[in-house]
Design an enzyme around this catalytic site. Structure first.
Site, PDB file in Angstrom:
ATOM      1  N   ASP A  46     -22.832   7.751 -11.789  1.00  0.00           N
ATOM      2  CA  ASP A  46     -23.294   6.416 -11.426  1.00  0.00           C
ATOM      3  C   ASP A  46     -22.518   5.934 -10.202  1.00  0.00           C
ATOM      4  OD1 ASP A  46     -20.839   5.031 -12.386  1.00  0.00           O
ATOM      5  OD2 ASP A  46     -21.545   5.709 -14.342  1.00  0.00           O
ATOM      6  N   GLU A  67       0.830  -1.224   0.000  1.00  0.00           N
ATOM      7  CA  GLU A  67       0.000   0.000   0.000  1.00  0.00           C
ATOM      8  C   GLU A  67       0.860   1.268   0.000  1.00  0.00           C
ATOM      9  OE1 GLU A  67      -3.697   0.186   0.129  1.00  0.00           O
ATOM     10  OE2 GLU A  67      -2.932   2.093  -0.626  1.00  0.00           O
ATOM     11  N   ASP A  79     -16.947  11.155 -18.705  1.00  0.00           N
ATOM     12  CA  ASP A  79     -18.008  10.262 -18.231  1.00  0.00           C
ATOM     13  C   ASP A  79     -17.624   8.810 -18.535  1.00  0.00           C
ATOM     14  OD1 ASP A  79     -20.386   9.358 -17.265  1.00  0.00           O
ATOM     15  OD2 ASP A  79     -21.632  10.224 -18.862  1.00  0.00           O
ATOM     16  N   ASP A 113       1.023   4.169  -3.037  1.00  0.00           N
ATOM     17  CA  ASP A 113       0.589   5.547  -2.754  1.00  0.00           C
ATOM     18  C   ASP A 113       1.728   6.543  -2.967  1.00  0.00           C
ATOM     19  OD1 ASP A 113      -1.699   4.251  -1.929  1.00  0.00           O
ATOM     20  OD2 ASP A 113      -1.350   4.532   0.222  1.00  0.00           O
ATOM     21  N   GLY A 141     -23.671  10.148 -17.257  1.00  0.00           N
ATOM     22  CA  GLY A 141     -23.891  10.918 -16.036  1.00  0.00           C
ATOM     23  C   GLY A 141     -23.329  10.165 -14.845  1.00  0.00           C
ATOM     24  N   SER A 171      -7.288   1.926  -4.097  1.00  0.00           N
ATOM     25  CA  SER A 171      -6.094   2.364  -3.375  1.00  0.00           C
ATOM     26  C   SER A 171      -5.167   3.163  -4.261  1.00  0.00           C
ATOM     27  CB  SER A 171      -5.307   1.134  -2.905  1.00  0.00           C
ATOM     28  OG  SER A 171      -5.774   0.678  -1.695  1.00  0.00           O
TER      29      SER A 171
END
Ligand SMILES: *[C@@H]1O[C@H](CO)[C@@H](O)[C@H](O)[C@H]1NC(C)=O
Ligand SMILES: *[C@@H]1O[C@H](CO)[C@@H](O)[C@H](O)[C@H]1NC(C)=O
Ligand SMILES: *[C@@H]1O[C@H](CO)[C@@H](O)[C@H](O)[C@H]1NC(C)=O
Ligand SMILES: *[C@@H]1O[C@H](CO)[C@@H](O)[C@H](O)[C@H]1NC(C)=O
Ligand SMILES: *[C@@H]1O[C@H](CO)[C@@H](O)[C@H](O)[C@H]1NC(C)=O
Ligand SMILES: *[C@@H]1O[C@H](CO)[C@@H](O)[C@H](O)[C@H]1NC(C)=O
Ligand SMILES: *[C@@H]1O[C@H](CO)[C@@H](O)[C@H](O)[C@H]1NC(C)=O
Ligand SMILES: *[C@@H]1O[C@H](CO)[C@@H](O)[C@H](O)[C@H]1NC(C)=O
Ligand SMILES: *[C@@H]1O[C@H](CO)[C@@H](O)[C@H](O)[C@H]1NC(C)=O
Ligand SMILES: *[C@@H]1O[C@H](CO)[C@@H](O)[C@H](O)[C@H]1NC(C)=O
Length: 636
Positions: free
Chosen positions: A615, A294, A594, A298, A613, A551
């Site tokens: 969701d 992780e 989109d 990052d 749009g 992540s």
């Protein structure tokens, strides 16, 4: 922090006046748990003479106005737009009132608790008393039991409790009561803890540039996808932070390997700017993938995308042995006014420091010790159902306070589609299991005051100029789909009412009914946005591997927003702060690509499907940096 004030003098003169009315005040239900959390079993009735350390979390003042205050500074049509509050203004506005402290105090003393055995925390947010179980049961009309976890630890809890009608409005939470522990875990990523070693993809050849973005994401791929070619200028006034929880750690030689291979020599040998919170440190006892996967993802992408011109802050939280370190411990460090009882907002759920265990952090709890960065990205989360709504609400409000202070808070939306961490779904009674049929939203992603980031991917064979689709990956080791859906705790915020209504009007459920989720249109929908989360090349354990997950999406979105702050700072403007009311506005919606294809299966269903749009898989879509930058530069 640990100092308590005496209340006895302060309350003396009010005792008589309240007494008369409160005697008549009926008891009303304050909190009830619908189920025992999974992995806990009822062990026995608690001993009536045992001592309970009973704590009352007091209601903050003006908390009902929090949302209005936040929108007032986040709405560009408001004259207060961008006028962020100081931490002192936030603290003063929301501190529990003298009246609140008085009402709770007097109720307790009227019920035979001697004033000298009552203590109030320095922040005036908690009142504590040691009572016997029998006394506590009488006081709050509850029934205390001892519960045992399958790993052996025990916890005292009750199923429900009551407060007098005149006291209830002044109390958020009573502990111990209905709340159970819920240690936070890193989001499962597909090259993640849930996978077998055999599922790990080792990359033998890394490709800079944009020629292989469907199989390997590089920094260049992300720049191309999101029109994100920007060289920052004013780094000293800007800030961007990534949060990690020890024992998660990073290894500088892997960081160097990454930046060397991608030809960014300025970042080689340059660790992030580390801020230790509650003893947080880079542990070296085990740096296998489970511990570095992780942070490396990052940091390698977060730092790489904002370039060496902005020093990325790493908030490293907690010691390596305390399983209870939580978002609240982190929030205590950022906001001194949130620090409550001995550093944790809820002493039965959050870590208590000093931690006297071997290897524990033996210092004072962090309280207002860390300066909040302008953009903060976190890729860890709970299932909403792991927590009570009181706990989640109290924490969610704190994110709104950070928004008031001009901080943008990002959380990944989860990696299990409509299911929760570990593919857990909700049963009708609210418990979680793999065969549950109700969707299981994640938290804090479902808090309306954070920006929740889902994941997309490039279809195999396609390039960065083709439209992305919702992320999906199925391997022998597990599945990964973008987390999304509708909260079971939080109501819908104004900023997304119209887009959620449009989605729900047009959406047809496939093989599930509206019983699976809150389809009323009155519940917070998430995520807000999406960013590629598929096949990021990450250096770990001396090699290059691929990682999947929201992540990855959250720090990438964070980098983009940090650079928008840079552009605004360069022309003398303030940071963007809480972005949701802005990004849902008609003009900003056009600055997102989109995403109209894909779904987020889970709980035995196909999940939701993407549409044009907003969701509940990819939110408004993926960002177009240049368009967003221009829109934000045009604002005051
Ligand atoms: C309750 O008992 C604990 C443990 O003995 C003690 O540390 C704490 O100060 C006591 N609290 C009050 C309000 O007396
Ligand atoms: C990388 O090399 C190893 C060892 O030669 C091999 O097993 C693995 O399949 C290769 N990976 C890829 C993605 O080609
Ligand atoms: C990383 O870069 C080094 C130096 O350019 C190169 O020798 C090595 O092959 C690269 N590793 C991979 C996996 O591409
Ligand atoms: C970033 O950190 C390095 C090393 O701590 C320091 O020398 C440099 O001045 C910092 N740069 C900025 C822009 O803050
Ligand atoms: C490090 O952690 C991994 C994963 O939890 C475990 O399999 C391994 O045995 C650990 N290594 C050591 C040296 O403890
Ligand atoms: C974590 O919390 C549980 C439940 O409150 C508690 O029993 C345990 O002692 C805590 N662990 C530490 C290290 O404080
Ligand atoms: C659901 O799974 C649990 C174990 O995870 C099992 O005990 C239970 O019987 C299952 N229920 C159904 C209806 O299959
Ligand atoms: C749906 O969410 C709204 C808003 O939080 C709530 O008022 C309503 O009770 C929820 N409906 C169901 C069926 O849970
Ligand atoms: C819906 O259920 C039917 C019958 O169980 C099954 O054949 C079909 O594949 C399912 N469709 C989806 C999209 O899951
Ligand atoms: C850090 O990574 C390097 C290279 O993979 C490895 O040799 C070293 O042992 C790692 N450090 C720790 C503390 O595991």
């Amino acid at each position: 922090m640990l100092a308590f004030l005496s209340l006895s003098l302060f309350c003396l003169s009010f005792a008589l006046s309240i007494q008369a009315s409160s005697k008549l005040s009926p008891l009303i239900l304050h909190e009830r748990r619908s189920h025992i959390p999974s992995r806990w079993l009822l062990a026995r009735k608690h001993d009536a003479s045992a001592v309970l350390r009973l704590r009352f979390g007091l209601k903050q003042s003006n908390i009902h106005k929090l949302e209005d205050y936040l929108y007032d500074i986040s709405d560009p049509t408001s004259s207060n737009f961008g006028k962020h509050w100081t931490p002192a203004e936030v603290a003063k506005t929301f501190a529990p009132s003298v009246e609140t402290v008085r009402v709770v105090y007097e109720w307790l003393t009227e019920n035979g608790i001697p004033s000298e055995s009552l203590k109030i925390s320095a922040s005036k947010s908690w009142i504590e008393v040691n009572t016997t179980v029998e006394e506590a049961e009488k006081l709050i009309h509850s029934d205390y039991h001892v519960y045992r976890h399958e790993f052996g630890q025990e916890q005292v809890a009750c199923n429900e409790y009551y407060l007098p009608e005149h006291v209830a409005p002044h109390v958020d939470i009573v502990t111990p009561s209905v709340h159970f522990d819920a240690a936070i875990r890193p989001k499962p990523m597909t090259r993640d803890t849930a996978l077998m070693k055999s599922d790990i993809t080792v990359v033998n050849t890394t490709y800079p540039g944009v020629g292989h973005c469907d199989t390997q994401i590089s920094l260049d791929c992300l720049r191309a996808l999101y029109n994100f070619h920007y060289s920052p200028s004013k780094s000293s006034l800007n800030s961007f932070a990534i949060v990690e929880y020890t024992p998660q750690t990073f290894n500088q030689s892997d960081m160097d390997l990454f930046f060397t291979n991608y030809s960014i020599p300025e970042l080689v040998g340059r660790p992030p700017f580390q801020v230790s919170i509650d003893g947080g440190y880079q542990q070296t006892f085990n740096q296998s993938f489970d511990y570095v996967g992780e942070p490396h993802l990052d940091l390698q992408y977060g730092m790489g995308l904002v370039t060496s011109k902005l020093n990325v802050t790493l908030y490293q939280v907690g010691d390596a042995v305390n399983p209870n370190t939580s978002f609240n411990n982190f929030l205590d460090a950022l906001d001194g006014s949130y620090c409550t009882y001995e550093g944790g907002d809820d002493p039965t759920t959050d870590a208590i420091y000093p931690d006297r265990q071997t290897g524990g952090y033996d210092g004072p709890p962090a309280c207002g010790t860390a300066k909040p960065a302008a953009v903060i990205s976190t890729s860890y989360g709970y299932n909403e159902a792991d927590l009570t709504s009181f706990y989640a609400t109290r924490q969610c409000n704190e994110y709104a306070k950070l928004g008031l202070m001009g901080v943008t808070v990002l959380y990944s939306s989860g990696d299990s589609g409509v299911a929760g961490n570990g593919q857990q779904c909700l049963n009708d009674d609210g418990t979680q299991s793999a065969n549950g049929t109700r969707f299981n939203p994640s938290f804090p992603a479902s808090c309306p005051f954070v920006t929740s980031v889902g994941a997309t991917q490039i279809v195999a064979g396609n390039s960065v100029s083709d439209p992305e689709v919702a992320a999906s990956r199925v391997t022998a080791g597990g599945v990964f789909y973008s987390g999304g859906g509708f909260s079971n705790v939080f109501g819908i915020p104004d900023y997304q009412k119209d887009v959620v209504a449009t989605y729900l009007e047009n959406f047809e459920t496939i093989n599930f009914t509206s019983a699976a989720y809150n389809s009323s249109g009155n519940s917070r929908g998430f995520p807000d946005v999406a960013v590629n989360g598929a096949a990021y090349v990450v250096a770990a354990d001396g090699e290059f591997i691929l990682e999947w997950g929201t992540s990855a999406s959250s720090p990438t979105m964070g980098s983009i927003l940090a650079m928008i702050n840079d552009a605004r700072i360069a022309v003398g403007k303030g940071t963007i702060g809480f972005i949701n009311p802005m990004i849902y506005s008609a003009s900003f919606r056009t600055a997102f690509n989109d995403v109209t294809s894909g779904s987020n299966p889970g709980c035995g269903t196909e999940g939701f499907t993407c549409s044009s749009g907003w969701d509940p898989i990819t939110g408004l879509g993926t960002p177009n940096f240049e368009k967003l930058k221009e829109l934000w530069l045009a604002l005051p």
